[in-house]
Design a protein around this motif. Sequence first.
Motif, short mmCIF file in Angstrom:
data_model
loop_
_atom_site.label_atom_id
_atom_site.label_comp_id
_atom_site.label_asym_id
_atom_site.label_seq_id
_atom_site.Cartn_x
_atom_site.Cartn_y
_atom_site.Cartn_z
N LYS A 282 0.84 -1.20 0.00
CA LYS A 282 0.00 0.00 0.00
C LYS A 282 0.87 1.26 0.00
CE LYS A 282 -4.13 1.95 0.64
NZ LYS A 282 -5.27 1.78 -0.29
N TYR A 283 1.92 1.26 0.81
CA TYR A 283 2.79 2.43 0.89
C TYR A 283 3.51 2.70 -0.43
CZ TYR A 283 2.23 2.19 6.00
OH TYR A 283 1.72 2.19 7.27
N LYS A 284 3.92 1.65 -1.09
CA LYS A 284 4.65 1.83 -2.35
C LYS A 284 3.77 2.45 -3.43
CE LYS A 284 7.79 -2.12 -1.69
NZ LYS A 284 8.16 -3.47 -2.19
N ASN A 285 2.47 2.23 -3.37
CA ASN A 285 1.57 2.67 -4.44
C ASN A 285 0.70 3.86 -4.07
OD1 ASN A 285 2.28 0.52 -6.34
ND2 ASN A 285 1.25 -0.85 -4.90
N GLU B 199 -0.98 6.56 9.00
CA GLU B 199 -0.65 5.13 9.10
C GLU B 199 -1.91 4.31 9.38
OE1 GLU B 199 3.12 2.97 11.06
OE2 GLU B 199 1.87 4.03 12.50
N ALA B 200 -2.75 4.79 10.31
CA ALA B 200 -3.98 4.08 10.64
C ALA B 200 -4.94 4.04 9.46
CB ALA B 200 -4.65 4.74 11.85
N ILE B 201 -5.00 5.14 8.71
CA ILE B 201 -5.90 5.18 7.54
C ILE B 201 -5.46 4.16 6.50
CG2 ILE B 201 -6.61 6.62 5.59
CD1 ILE B 201 -6.48 9.04 7.50
N CYS B 202 -4.15 4.08 6.24
CA CYS B 202 -3.66 3.13 5.24
C CYS B 202 -3.94 1.69 5.67
CB CYS B 202 -2.16 3.33 5.04
SG CYS B 202 -1.70 4.92 4.30
N LEU B 203 -3.71 1.38 6.94
CA LEU B 203 -3.97 0.02 7.43
C LEU B 203 -5.45 -0.29 7.42
CD1 LEU B 203 -1.31 0.10 10.23
CD2 LEU B 203 -1.48 -1.74 8.56
N ASN B 204 -6.27 0.71 7.75
CA ASN B 204 -7.72 0.50 7.75
C ASN B 204 -8.23 0.18 6.35
OD1 ASN B 204 -10.35 0.74 9.31
ND2 ASN B 204 -10.70 2.27 7.71
N GLU B 205 -7.61 0.78 5.34
CA GLU B 205 -8.05 0.54 3.96
C GLU B 205 -7.75 -0.87 3.48
OE1 GLU B 205 -6.55 3.55 1.37
OE2 GLU B 205 -7.72 5.17 2.30
N ILE B 206 -6.83 -1.57 4.18
CA ILE B 206 -6.58 -2.98 3.83
C ILE B 206 -7.20 -3.92 4.87
CG2 ILE B 206 -4.48 -2.46 2.54
CD1 ILE B 206 -2.85 -3.36 4.96
N GLY B 207 -8.08 -3.35 5.73
CA GLY B 207 -8.84 -4.18 6.66
C GLY B 207 -8.16 -4.48 7.98
N VAL B 208 -7.18 -3.68 8.38
CA VAL B 208 -6.48 -3.94 9.64
C VAL B 208 -6.74 -2.76 10.58
CG1 VAL B 208 -4.27 -4.44 10.74
CG2 VAL B 208 -4.69 -5.18 8.38
N GLN B 209 -7.43 -3.02 11.70
CA GLN B 209 -7.76 -1.98 12.67
C GLN B 209 -6.83 -2.04 13.88
OE1 GLN B 209 -10.54 -3.90 11.31
NE2 GLN B 209 -10.63 -2.25 9.80
N ALA B 210 -6.75 -0.91 14.57
CA ALA B 210 -5.87 -0.78 15.72
C ALA B 210 -6.40 -1.60 16.90
CB ALA B 210 -5.74 0.68 16.13
N THR B 211 -5.50 -2.33 17.56
CA THR B 211 -5.83 -3.15 18.73
C THR B 211 -5.09 -2.60 19.95
OG1 THR B 211 -6.11 -5.13 17.37
CG2 THR B 211 -5.73 -5.46 19.74
N PRO B 212 -5.82 -2.25 21.03
CA PRO B 212 -5.13 -1.75 22.24
C PRO B 212 -4.49 -2.89 23.02
CG PRO B 212 -7.50 -1.83 22.61
CD PRO B 212 -7.28 -2.22 21.17
N LEU B 213 -3.33 -2.63 23.61
CA LEU B 213 -2.66 -3.62 24.43
C LEU B 213 -2.98 -3.35 25.90
CD1 LEU B 213 0.88 -3.94 22.78
CD2 LEU B 213 -1.12 -5.39 22.48
N VAL B 214 -3.80 -4.22 26.50
CA VAL B 214 -4.13 -4.15 27.92
C VAL B 214 -3.98 -5.53 28.52
CG1 VAL B 214 -5.71 -2.20 27.65
CG2 VAL B 214 -6.59 -4.52 27.44
N ASP B 215 -3.74 -5.58 29.84
CA ASP B 215 -3.57 -6.88 30.47
C ASP B 215 -4.92 -7.46 30.88
OD1 ASP B 215 -4.37 -5.61 32.80
OD2 ASP B 215 -2.40 -5.64 33.75
#
Length: 525
Positions: free
Chosen positions: A337-340, A368-384
Amino acid sequence: VGLGAAAAEEAAAACSVASACRAMLYQPEDDEAPLNFAVNGASRASESGRRPASAAAARGGNVKGHGSGCSSLTQFKYVVFCAAFFVVLLVGGQLSLLGQRDAAAQQAVAGSHPAAVEEVIERTRISRLEKELQRLRHENAGLIRRQTENLRSPDSWRRFRVYCMVPSIYDPHRYDKLAAVAQTWGKRCDVIKFFIDPAEEGEEFPKYFEVEGAPPIEMVQVPLVRKNDKMKKDKVYRAKSCSSNGQKIACRHIWEKVWRSWVYIADNDLDKADFFFKIDDDSFVFIEFLKLYFEQHDWDPEIPRYFGQVSKLSPVPFVNGAIVGLSRAALRMVAVKYKNMPREYGPRENFAHHRCVDRDGASQEITEAICLNEIGVQATPLVDQHGYSMISLFRLSDSLFLRKRYGTRSWYWYKKPKTVICCSDTPIAVHWYKRPSDLLKIESYLYNPEDLTIDKELYSRALYDALKENPGAKRKAVISDVSLIPVFAYASEIEYLFRVKENLRTLGVVAHPPPDAFPDRPENT
């Protein structure tokens, strides 16, 4: 007893006196709960505060449930109460005198044998503190045991490989910070590389960054199209060559540098690790807890994941840039995605925002989040497992007291539940330690088995005395001593660091202290 009887006769003479007797009763209100407070992990409860049943009773007026007249039964009850009350006062006075005589006797003994008395007091105190230490260690060992009971084997968390991408610059004012990273958490990454701005004409940078006490670290010169303004020192630039809304600003093309670094890793190092991280050089990362998290949740590097400390300030939730994680599958996909993606150069106000694009002034985190979201990858929070955040964006002396308050407009809490607080006892990273000495101090306090500063400070008499005398008094923080914090905050930071170190010991990363680690303690305690 005679005084009490005389008072009882007077109390029976008038209803107002009976009302006054009722006023002497101290009753807890419905909203009064025991006052709980914790000092270094030891929670204690004080007795409920007592206050007069009501202001009307204190003035001798009516109390709910009683009229202005007094029945014989009512008078009799309060006569009995008043008599008993004065008996208690009389007996208490005698006991107080006895107590004073006992105290005087003790002082006489102490005067004749001061060393023996002090030794007994010290032995008692040390014994109490050691019992508390054992309790805390037992609790922490139980926590880690519960966290690791489903692991394939005690060391199965070590199977994950972690790649650390550290964007920075190669400049004299930055050498100490790069050295601190190399000498501390950087040496525990499976792969670590510094990604720096390219050398200018006439400059020549070495291939590796070398410092005593750490293996050489490869430095990758990122092939930037845009040129960043150089710093004289942190946040102070030699020139301001860019503009925004008519204002001159320093050129800091962070987004271009980050996405080009990700592309480099995808093209050259994708097979060298399972999970990949962009980590700021003012962070301290606990690689062991990071791998333990992957093992606990059975994360597969071939499943696309994007994770860290998540913020919802934009329409697409993003991971805050201090530490950003990608699985191998996510990096493989987003590199394409970044290359194109489109390239746009010139003043930032000339272009539309909130797109997956390489443009001047683009925010690294949001884009960065927008690009990942466009390929179907959403942000995941790290909690214990308790819901505690595993990444601290601020210094521990601040993060440990972060709570969401009603009406807050802080960006940190925007659309974030108040139940997500800092900090996990198995942290993945702490951030905002700008001075290299801070990273070296964390390394020594937590990873050096011979450095028992935290253990000794937690159970020092001086700390307990300071908490008792004035918990709001100011002193320097444990790690970053550039600012002053209250004593109670200092004690909380000490306790937290102790729990983290105990968890590292339980994992076998750090050795437990030897039995003779505290030679100043009396024997046989």
